[in-house]
Every structure is written in structure tokens, then in C-alpha cells.
Motif scaffolding. Sequence first.
Motif, PDB file in Angstrom:
ATOM      1  N   ILE A  83       0.782  -1.221   0.296  1.00 40.74           N
ATOM      2  CA  ILE A  83      -0.161  -0.181  -0.027  1.00 40.74           C
ATOM      3  C   ILE A  83       1.261   1.528  -0.035  1.00 40.74           C
ATOM      4  O   ILE A  83       0.772   2.080  -0.707  1.00 40.74           O
ATOM      5  CB  ILE A  83      -1.061  -0.087   1.616  1.00 40.74           C
ATOM      6  N   GLU A  84       2.073   0.864   0.891  1.00 35.79           N
ATOM      7  CA  GLU A  84       3.024   2.248   0.877  1.00 35.79           C
ATOM      8  C   GLU A  84       3.745   3.004  -0.090  1.00 35.79           C
ATOM      9  O   GLU A  84       3.967   3.699  -0.977  1.00 35.79           O
ATOM     10  CB  GLU A  84       3.687   2.959   2.131  1.00 35.79           C
ATOM     11  N   ALA A 113       1.550   4.276  -2.771  1.00 33.24           N
ATOM     12  CA  ALA A 113       1.269   5.932  -2.915  1.00 33.24           C
ATOM     13  C   ALA A 113       2.869   6.475  -2.698  1.00 33.24           C
ATOM     14  O   ALA A 113       2.999   7.955  -3.456  1.00 33.24           O
ATOM     15  CB  ALA A 113       1.114   6.031  -0.909  1.00 33.24           C
ATOM     16  N   ARG A 114       4.108   5.951  -2.255  1.00 33.86           N
ATOM     17  CA  ARG A 114       4.906   6.732  -3.161  1.00 33.86           C
ATOM     18  C   ARG A 114       5.997   6.822  -3.974  1.00 33.86           C
ATOM     19  O   ARG A 114       6.255   7.375  -4.335  1.00 33.86           O
ATOM     20  CB  ARG A 114       6.116   6.213  -1.490  1.00 33.86           C
ATOM     21  N   PHE A 127     -10.071   9.151   0.043  1.00 30.96           N
ATOM     22  CA  PHE A 127     -11.437   8.499   0.522  1.00 30.96           C
ATOM     23  C   PHE A 127     -12.736   9.259   0.588  1.00 30.96           C
ATOM     24  O   PHE A 127     -12.950  10.826   0.901  1.00 30.96           O
ATOM     25  CB  PHE A 127     -10.662   8.155   2.261  1.00 30.96           C
ATOM     26  N   VAL A 153     -10.841   9.055   7.030  1.00 29.23           N
ATOM     27  CA  VAL A 153     -10.955   8.187   8.571  1.00 29.23           C
ATOM     28  C   VAL A 153     -10.515   9.161   9.514  1.00 29.23           C
ATOM     29  O   VAL A 153      -9.255   9.889   9.795  1.00 29.23           O
ATOM     30  CB  VAL A 153      -9.704   6.803   8.403  1.00 29.23           C
ATOM     31  N   PHE A 159       1.066  13.876  10.683  1.00 27.89           N
ATOM     32  CA  PHE A 159       1.183  12.980  10.127  1.00 27.89           C
ATOM     33  C   PHE A 159       1.723  13.504   8.467  1.00 27.89           C
ATOM     34  O   PHE A 159       1.983  13.080   7.797  1.00 27.89           O
ATOM     35  CB  PHE A 159      -0.610  12.552   9.767  1.00 27.89           C
ATOM     36  N   GLU A 171       8.090  10.743   3.512  1.00 27.13           N
ATOM     37  CA  GLU A 171       8.422   9.362   3.918  1.00 27.13           C
ATOM     38  C   GLU A 171       8.990   8.980   2.101  1.00 27.13           C
ATOM     39  O   GLU A 171       9.306   8.829   1.766  1.00 27.13           O
ATOM     40  CB  GLU A 171       7.373   8.359   4.157  1.00 27.13           C
ATOM     41  N   GLN A 172       7.724   9.696   1.167  1.00 25.98           N
ATOM     42  CA  GLN A 172       8.051   9.993   0.402  1.00 25.98           C
ATOM     43  C   GLN A 172       8.432  10.240  -0.478  1.00 25.98           C
ATOM     44  O   GLN A 172       9.288   9.590  -1.845  1.00 25.98           O
ATOM     45  CB  GLN A 172       6.601  10.469  -0.898  1.00 25.98           C
ATOM     46  N   LEU A 178       0.952  15.936  -0.771  1.00 22.72           N
ATOM     47  CA  LEU A 178       1.923  15.007  -1.248  1.00 22.72           C
ATOM     48  C   LEU A 178       2.236  15.169  -3.651  1.00 22.72           C
ATOM     49  O   LEU A 178       2.922  14.368  -4.605  1.00 22.72           O
ATOM     50  CB  LEU A 178       0.973  13.630  -1.315  1.00 22.72           C
ATOM     51  N   ASP A 223      -8.588   0.690   9.448  1.00 28.44           N
ATOM     52  CA  ASP A 223      -9.078   1.747   8.543  1.00 28.44           C
ATOM     53  C   ASP A 223      -7.894   3.306   8.466  1.00 28.44           C
ATOM     54  O   ASP A 223      -7.263   3.857   7.987  1.00 28.44           O
ATOM     55  CB  ASP A 223     -10.291   2.430   8.401  1.00 28.44           C
ATOM     56  N   ALA A 224      -7.618   3.158   9.991  1.00 32.04           N
ATOM     57  CA  ALA A 224      -6.830   4.543  10.309  1.00 32.04           C
ATOM     58  C   ALA A 224      -5.381   3.965   9.504  1.00 32.04           C
ATOM     59  O   ALA A 224      -4.618   5.080   9.092  1.00 32.04           O
ATOM     60  CB  ALA A 224      -6.792   4.343  11.594  1.00 32.04           C
ATOM     61  N   MET A 275      -4.802   1.716   7.148  1.00 34.80           N
ATOM     62  CA  MET A 275      -5.129   1.827   5.966  1.00 34.80           C
ATOM     63  C   MET A 275      -4.307   3.648   4.908  1.00 34.80           C
ATOM     64  O   MET A 275      -3.677   4.030   4.147  1.00 34.80           O
ATOM     65  CB  MET A 275      -6.251   1.070   5.418  1.00 34.80           C
ATOM     66  N   TYR A 276      -5.333   4.382   5.874  1.00 31.62           N
ATOM     67  CA  TYR A 276      -5.432   5.225   5.461  1.00 31.62           C
ATOM     68  C   TYR A 276      -4.042   6.229   5.999  1.00 31.62           C
ATOM     69  O   TYR A 276      -3.960   7.045   4.446  1.00 31.62           O
ATOM     70  CB  TYR A 276      -6.433   6.481   6.340  1.00 31.62           C
ATOM     71  N   MET A 277      -3.219   5.562   7.018  1.00 34.40           N
ATOM     72  CA  MET A 277      -1.551   6.243   6.491  1.00 34.40           C
ATOM     73  C   MET A 277      -1.419   5.700   6.062  1.00 34.40           C
ATOM     74  O   MET A 277       0.205   6.214   5.442  1.00 34.40           O
ATOM     75  CB  MET A 277      -1.100   6.128   8.194  1.00 34.40           C
ATOM     76  N   ARG A 278      -0.888   4.231   5.817  1.00 34.44           N
ATOM     77  CA  ARG A 278      -0.059   4.062   4.796  1.00 34.44           C
ATOM     78  C   ARG A 278      -0.363   4.610   3.153  1.00 34.44           C
ATOM     79  O   ARG A 278       0.968   4.443   2.221  1.00 34.44           O
ATOM     80  CB  ARG A 278      -0.331   1.866   4.496  1.00 34.44           C
ATOM     81  N   GLN A 279      -1.433   4.758   2.518  1.00 35.15           N
ATOM     82  CA  GLN A 279      -2.370   5.468   1.799  1.00 35.15           C
ATOM     83  C   GLN A 279      -1.534   6.657   1.113  1.00 35.15           C
ATOM     84  O   GLN A 279      -0.401   7.457   0.045  1.00 35.15           O
ATOM     85  CB  GLN A 279      -3.334   5.544   1.825  1.00 35.15           C
ATOM     86  N   ARG A 280      -1.102   7.578   2.616  1.00 34.79           N
ATOM     87  CA  ARG A 280      -0.589   8.788   2.998  1.00 34.79           C
ATOM     88  C   ARG A 280       1.500   8.728   2.735  1.00 34.79           C
ATOM     89  O   ARG A 280       1.780   8.993   2.287  1.00 34.79           O
ATOM     90  CB  ARG A 280      -0.565   9.814   3.820  1.00 34.79           C
ATOM     91  N   GLY A 281       2.038   6.945   2.322  1.00 34.12           N
ATOM     92  CA  GLY A 281       3.218   6.801   2.688  1.00 34.12           C
ATOM     93  C   GLY A 281       3.795   6.455   3.929  1.00 34.12           C
ATOM     94  O   GLY A 281       4.756   6.053   3.379  1.00 34.12           O
ATOM     95  N   LEU A 282       3.041   6.301   4.623  1.00 30.11           N
ATOM     96  CA  LEU A 282       3.750   5.645   6.093  1.00 30.11           C
ATOM     97  C   LEU A 282       3.973   4.097   6.239  1.00 30.11           C
ATOM     98  O   LEU A 282       3.034   3.722   5.349  1.00 30.11           O
ATOM     99  CB  LEU A 282       3.074   6.464   7.312  1.00 30.11           C
ATOM    100  N   SER A 283       4.307   3.501   6.655  1.00 26.82           N
ATOM    101  CA  SER A 283       4.911   2.055   6.624  1.00 26.82           C
ATOM    102  C   SER A 283       3.777   1.680   8.033  1.00 26.82           C
ATOM    103  O   SER A 283       3.660   2.389   7.457  1.00 26.82           O
ATOM    104  CB  SER A 283       6.566   1.121   6.917  1.00 26.82           C
ATOM    105  N   LEU A 284       3.700  -0.168   7.740  1.00 28.88           N
ATOM    106  CA  LEU A 284       2.659  -0.543   8.160  1.00 28.88           C
ATOM    107  C   LEU A 284       2.866   0.173   9.720  1.00 28.88           C
ATOM    108  O   LEU A 284       2.255   0.120  10.575  1.00 28.88           O
ATOM    109  CB  LEU A 284       2.594  -1.724   8.390  1.00 28.88           C
TER     110      LEU A 284
END
Lengths: 250, 268
Positions: free
Chosen positions: A72-73, A76-77, A84, A88, A98, A105-106, A162, B219-220, B222-231
Amino acid sequence: MLSVKNLHASVGDKEILRGINLEVRPGEVHAIMGPNGSGKSTFASVLAGNEKFTVTSGSVEFMGQNLLDLSIEDRARMGLFLGFQYPVEIPGVTMANFMKMAVNEQRKFRGEDPLTAGEFLRLMREKSAVVELDSKLTSRAVNEGFSGGEKKKNEIFQMAMLDPKLAVLDETDSGLDIDALRIVATGVTKLHTQNNATIVITHYQRLLDYIVPDYVHVLYKGQIIYSGDKTLALKLEKEGYDWLINQQEE
Amino acid sequence: MRLLDYLQSRGLRANTGMCTLGDGQAWEIIVNPRSVERTVRGRLSLIVVHGQEEKAKMHFDLTAGASLSMIELFAADCAVECNIHQQAESDCRVVSVSVAGSKADYTIDLDGAQASNHMRAAYIAGGEEHTTVSLRVNHNVSDCQSDSLVKGVAGGKAVGEFHGLVYVAQDAQRTDARQTNRNIEIGADAKIITKPQLEIYADDVKCSHGATVGQLDGDAIMYMRQRGLSLEQARRMQIEGFVSDIVLHAGEIGEILAEELTSKLERL
């Protein structure tokens, strides 16, 4: 940029996507419309890598790579952004912290140095102006206590921060009043360049008054059953989906 | 330990002593106490660090109008009993953070009208640790106020326990008491036990208590990873967010406590 071929995906035993084909090139705007339950949000989630869904067959290539192999990440990167439908809430995590982590990270992924505190603040200020986001919101917890309109503006603010190659906006217009819709849509338009692309998933033609699509696709029962130019959205608004669905069922 | 390093950078030379922090307040520092007995008159700001395995007893008597502000860090598997007696119009604020398999046992006695007690505690337990927070608040007289929030995180094979009791005596009318316990269990092998209780013998009171046990919000993440953070980053950020409103009450020390908690997350 994005090449989707015969994509099938399920949740549990239920197949939702049943062979999607879609080509998106840099500079293009695609709109995906379709009745409720046709698989629009699932398509967006599958692109983003949401683990609730299982891809059963087909392929997705993004920026020359097999998207389905990436985490997933990493998606995004590489520049895939999902706006969404239901942003969330993350209690206790400020928007600023955040975003700082996300942006850096990106940057790290691209081999760039992290932004300094000053550079980051300037970027936040500049990008929050794109969607007229109250700068106070950036010191609050992510989406917590935000109104519906603020949450959607916040999605586009994050998109601006981003600077993705491909943005997939899942019903970013739902639940917005007229002013918020204009601000959100104008924001998306400002961010559009010849080097990036946008897929907007929407129920309503009115969003497409601002974000003029090059292509409009109709998703029905997990397949794109019809594609046209921007006039298709106007026709759908007037006549609904029945004529297309009837054509399909015959 | 980050907290000790920080206090030493602020002039702490021995195991006990005074430090003037950024707020201009003089803070008394006590490290690894076996026994503390204090009568508080006026105002006392105290930082207590439990950094070794042992048993300790602490006892505070707050005289009328006194105020105690205490920040407590549990950095070792110790057992600490703390009794706080409060006379009229006294005010007590505690921020308690544990990053070890500690057992903290608080008993608060509100013995004079208009006494108020404000308790904020957070712990992160990992490995095979067993971390317990017990909190008994006795409203012995009328017109007192208490407000407690305890947040627990258990990962690995750890056990986190909360025993809460708000006791309201027969004559303690117009009591205003709140006690909340919130928890996150990480993984299938971690365990949270929570026992919040109310015992009320007066009729004109405002009391509430509640306890929740949840998991990390998928869900949170998933949301954070979608912005580029690792698990891992997403999980850590969520837990940091979860405990952030506890350390928020500890001023500049809060940031150090947050770092203690964050570094614990890497050792779950």
C-alpha cells in the motif's frame, strides 16, 4: 501511466470487479460513474491496495511497474493517491505531524532529503490555500471533529501536499454544499498538469462542470460497459443509466 | 532513560534534588524512592522516577488549599503503593506513565469539601510484562470532584490490568466523579483485563465510569499507509495518538514521556 487489464476482484466469495479495462495517460482526467453497488469504490480501493479485497485475475501496471505486487505504502510513494470517500479520523495525531511524516517518507523513497521545519511550514501554508483550508485545522487531530466539507477539503489538501502522479478521488463531491463543492473542485483543477492524471469517481454531473473529463466511463456490475466524452455525463444526468443497462442486458 | 538524561541536563546532580524547568517552576525530583512521606502545604511540584525493581510506598497529606502536581515514570518492574489524602479545597494532579511491568496502586481519599483530584495515566506493556494500575478514589465527604483517565496498551504476550473503584460515602452528596479506562490490545497474544467499579451510597451525585478494549484501527492504518507511511510507522503513530492526551498534561516533560512511550513501542 496506468494500464488496467481484465481486472477481477472479490471480497470473500463475492466477485465485485469482473474484468475492468482502463488506460490512463499523463494529462488526462477520467470520470467513472455508475449506479450504486457497481464496484466504483471497490475499484479505487483495489488500486490503493486495500487488503479487504482479493484480486483474482488481471493485471495493473502503474508507472511501468506491476502495481499489484507493491505494498500500500509503496503504491502511495510511487505517486498513487486515493481521496477517500470516508476520510478516517485518527485521534491524537495532528494533521501537521501526519503530513510531515507522509511527505518525508515519500521524499525518502525518491532519494530526496527531508524538508526542514521551515520548508514544511511554507509548503503547508501554500497548499492549504489551494482548498481554502482553515490553517487551524492543521494543528488539530486528523479529521477528528471535522465537518463533512472540511474532511473532503482535507483530502484535496493532502493531495496538494503529496503532489501525486495519479489521483483517484472516490466520491470527493458527496456530502458537499455548493460552496465546498466549488472549492474542492477548483482545487483539483489547479493541481492538474500535463504530467499527472486524475480519476474522479462520482454520482453527479455537477462536479464535472468544474473538473472537465476527457473520458467518462460507466461501471456496471463490475465492468466498464460504456465510455464516452464529457457529453456522456450530461446524458446520464438527464436520462439515467437504464438505457445503457437495457442495452447491456440484451 | 530519557527522562533522567533530560533532568540531568536541567541541573539534576543526585538522586534527589530540585530542577527549574522551562515553566519557571521549581520541581522536586525523587529517583528510586523506597518510601516517601510528605505533608503538602501550599504548592508542591514533584517528579518521581521508579527506575529499579523494588517495592515503594508513598504517602501524601494535602492540607487545606494545598496543591500537588506529580509526574511519575515507571521504568522498571516495580510495585508502588501511593496514598493521597486531600483536605478541603486541595488540588492534586497526577500524570503517571509506565513503560515496564509495573504495579501501581493508588488510593485517593477526598476528606475535605471542594477537594479535587485529576489523574492521567498511560502504560505500554510488551514482551511478557504484566502491568497493573489500580485506582481507588474515595469520596468521603460532600462536594468533591475527581476525574481519572487511564489508557493501556498491551502487545506481545503482555497483560495489562486496570482495577478502578470510585467509592462515594453515604454523606458525600454532590460528588462529581468520572473514571475512564481505555485500552488497545495489539495482536492475539496480548491481554487486557479491566474492572471498573462504582460504589455509591449517596443519592445526589454525578458519577460516570466506562471502560473500552479495542484493537488498532485497520481503516486508520490503511489511510496512513495510503499517504506513504509504512505499516510500522502507521501503527506507531496511532498508538502515539492514543496516549497523547495523557502526556499532554505534563507540559515540557510530556514530550519526554511521549518519547519514553514511543521508544517502548519499538520493544513490544
